[in-house]
Write an enzyme that holds these catalytic residues in place. Structure first.
Site, PDB file in Angstrom:
ATOM      1  N   THR A  75       0.851  -1.195   0.000  1.00 39.96           N
ATOM      2  CA  THR A  75       0.000   0.000   0.000  1.00 39.96           C
ATOM      3  C   THR A  75       0.884   1.241   0.000  1.00 39.96           C
ATOM      4  OG1 THR A  75      -1.764  -1.171   1.151  1.00 39.96           O
ATOM      5  CG2 THR A  75      -1.781   1.236   1.323  1.00 39.96           C
ATOM      6  N   ASN A 153      -6.270  -9.679  -7.526  1.00 36.52           N
ATOM      7  CA  ASN A 153      -6.272 -10.414  -6.267  1.00 36.52           C
ATOM      8  C   ASN A 153      -7.541 -11.215  -6.032  1.00 36.52           C
ATOM      9  OD1 ASN A 153      -6.820  -7.466  -6.167  1.00 36.52           O
ATOM     10  ND2 ASN A 153      -7.689  -7.968  -4.178  1.00 36.52           N
ATOM     11  N   GLN A 183       0.349  -9.606  -6.491  1.00 35.63           N
ATOM     12  CA  GLN A 183      -0.116 -10.992  -6.642  1.00 35.63           C
ATOM     13  C   GLN A 183       0.644 -11.747  -7.732  1.00 35.63           C
ATOM     14  OE1 GLN A 183      -2.183 -12.369  -4.522  1.00 35.63           O
ATOM     15  NE2 GLN A 183      -3.082 -10.609  -3.500  1.00 35.63           N
ATOM     16  N   SER A 203       4.647  -6.714  -2.089  1.00 34.49           N
ATOM     17  CA  SER A 203       4.294  -6.877  -0.679  1.00 34.49           C
ATOM     18  C   SER A 203       5.020  -8.088  -0.114  1.00 34.49           C
ATOM     19  CB  SER A 203       2.777  -7.080  -0.573  1.00 34.49           C
ATOM     20  OG  SER A 203       2.430  -7.369   0.751  1.00 34.49           O
ATOM     21  N   GLY A 204       5.568  -7.952   1.092  1.00 32.79           N
ATOM     22  CA  GLY A 204       6.284  -9.075   1.703  1.00 32.79           C
ATOM     23  C   GLY A 204       5.372 -10.223   2.099  1.00 32.79           C
ATOM     24  N   HIS A 205       4.234  -9.874   2.712  1.00 37.43           N
ATOM     25  CA  HIS A 205       3.449 -10.950   3.335  1.00 37.43           C
ATOM     26  C   HIS A 205       2.683 -11.814   2.350  1.00 37.43           C
ATOM     27  CE1 HIS A 205      -0.712  -9.041   3.616  1.00 37.43           C
ATOM     28  NE2 HIS A 205       0.022  -7.996   3.275  1.00 37.43           N
ATOM     29  N   THR A 241      13.969   4.808  10.298  1.00 33.03           N
ATOM     30  CA  THR A 241      14.961   3.745  10.467  1.00 33.03           C
ATOM     31  C   THR A 241      14.455   2.459   9.826  1.00 33.03           C
ATOM     32  OG1 THR A 241      15.673   4.770  12.513  1.00 33.03           O
ATOM     33  CG2 THR A 241      16.300   2.457  12.206  1.00 33.03           C
ATOM     34  N   CYS A 327      -8.891  -7.352   1.723  1.00 35.28           N
ATOM     35  CA  CYS A 327      -8.823  -5.982   2.226  1.00 35.28           C
ATOM     36  C   CYS A 327     -10.210  -5.391   2.407  1.00 35.28           C
ATOM     37  CB  CYS A 327      -8.039  -5.107   1.273  1.00 35.28           C
ATOM     38  SG  CYS A 327      -6.318  -5.578   1.205  1.00 35.28           S
TER      39      CYS A 327
END
Ligand code: PLP
Length: 382
Positions: A75, A153, A183, A203-205, A241, A327
């Protein structure tokens, strides 16, 4: 849920973190835990960890490490790409071209730009497809940005982004081309240098890394105004950071999944084929996903049974699937309607999305439960 085998079929929503990503995160939390901006040894170690992950991402994407910007999620990547491009290249024109099947993480930022005076053209699928010609036709001299997802998605619909990019650039080489590849990254074969893409969100997840990390591919030479101002990390584009453990995990997950991409893809094809066969044996099931869609997502409707009712029934049997997009928290899907589903199909849509740990045996249990659910729930209808 004790005694019930837990079957997870919602990998388009999120995934279980893979072992190499877990290990990389632990190492970064317990050993290389310095701040990458610090000048001492621990800072350097942390910086090395981030650089290693950046190289892993660059390899999976087919770009150079300095073209990878780490973010907190896709996002954020989409927002940086869209708002950043709009602000930086405002003088080039006033038009944005996108599609009607985008995820809210693209649709909402574009909507906001529209409210600020941008002209937005949204392309709807024709006969369930979006063609390069349809997109290129809408691109003119005034167009600044084209934003287009790679794999939808909700249905697994594949948009031909490589050819779209080529045709768009042929029409206007100055247009920035952005792809939401959430996706498809590490699932479909693409290398960013093989087509003229400028910005691409990850996206990582969705690829077996933890939640809270993403990335943006930014082609060398593209300038973007940042959303966050601060310490100037990530080439000034994403101050704050760096989350070294999450970044390390993302790099490890990308290496793990992209290294097994072909084997996983073949596995998803087998799963998809088998589930289609099993669903064909259940009366009143209509498959909403295109036959030539991404094999890891299968969307279907069961006549007369609302999605959330079936979802709940399956949940009681230890099976997780999704209704519509994760989502949207069960909100009605506009995308399915765009792809030609009737309101009744939209109301009864179920999305199954596979992961590499799902087996053919799992599908037998899933289909059995859907069959039982259909019989039971139809009888209970008033
Ligand atoms: N884009 C697409 C196509 C998605 O499927 C999702 C999440 O489902 C997102 C963007 C948002 O990703 P994130 O959860 O990393 O913000």
């Amino acid at each position: 849920m004790i005694g019930i085998p837990y079957l997870y079929f919602d990998h388009a929503a999120t995934t279980k973190v893979c072992p190499p990503a877990v290990e990389a995160a632990i190492e970064a939390m317990t050993t290389t835990y310095g701040n990458p901006s610090s000048l001492h040894h621990m800072g350097l170690e942390a910086e090395n960890t981030v650089s290693h992950a950046r190289r892993q991402m660059a390899k999976a994407l087919g770009c150079t490490p300095d073209e990878v910007i780490f973010t907190s999620c896709a996002t954020e990547s989409n927002n940086i790409a869209i708002f950043g491009a709009a602000k930086t290249y405002r003088r080039r024109g006033n038009r944005i071209v996108t599609t009607t099947v985008e995820h809210p993480a693209v649709a909402r930022p574009v909507e906001q730009l529209e409210q600020q005076g941008w002209e937005v053209v949204r392309i709807s699928p024709k006969n369930g497809r979006i063609t390069p010609e349809q997109v290129a036709e809408q691109v003119d001299r005034n167009t600044v940005l084209v934003s287009c997802m790679h794999v939808n998605n909700e249905t697994g619909l594949i948009l031909p982004v490589e050819e779209i990019a080529r045709q768009v650039k042929r029409k206007n080489p100055d247009v920035l081309f952005h792809v939401d590849a959430v996706q498809s990254f590490c699932k479909l074969p693409f290398q960013v240098k093989k087509f003229p893409v400028d910005l691409l969100s990850i996206s990582g997840h969705k690829i077996y890394a933890p939640k809270g990390v993403g990335a943006l591919y930014k082609k060398k030479g593209i300038r973007l105004a940042p959303l966050l101002l601060g310490g100037g990390q990530e080439q000034g584009l994403r101050s704050g950071t760096e989350s070294v453990p999450l970044i390390a995990a993302l790099g490890a997950a990308a290496e793990f999944v992209s290294g097994r991409r072909e084997a996983f893809y073949a596995h998803y094809q087998d799963l998809n084929k088998r589930l289609r066969q099993l669903l064909a044996q259940i009366p009143d099931v209509t498959v909403n996903s295109p036959a030539e869609g991404a094999p890891y997502t299968l969307n279907f409707s069961i006549k007369g049974i609302r999605s959330e009712i079936m979802l709940h029934f399956l949940e009681q049997r230890g099976i997780s699937v999704s209704s519509g997009s994760a989502c949207s928290k069960g909100a009605k899907s506009g995308v399915l309607a765009q792809l030609g589903c009737t309101p009744a199909q939209v109301d009864t849509a179920i999305r199954v999305s596979f992961g590499y740990e799902n087996s053919l045996d799992d599908l037998e249990l899933l289909a059995e439960a859907i069959g039982e659910g259909t019989r039971t729930l139809l009888k209970q209808r008033p």
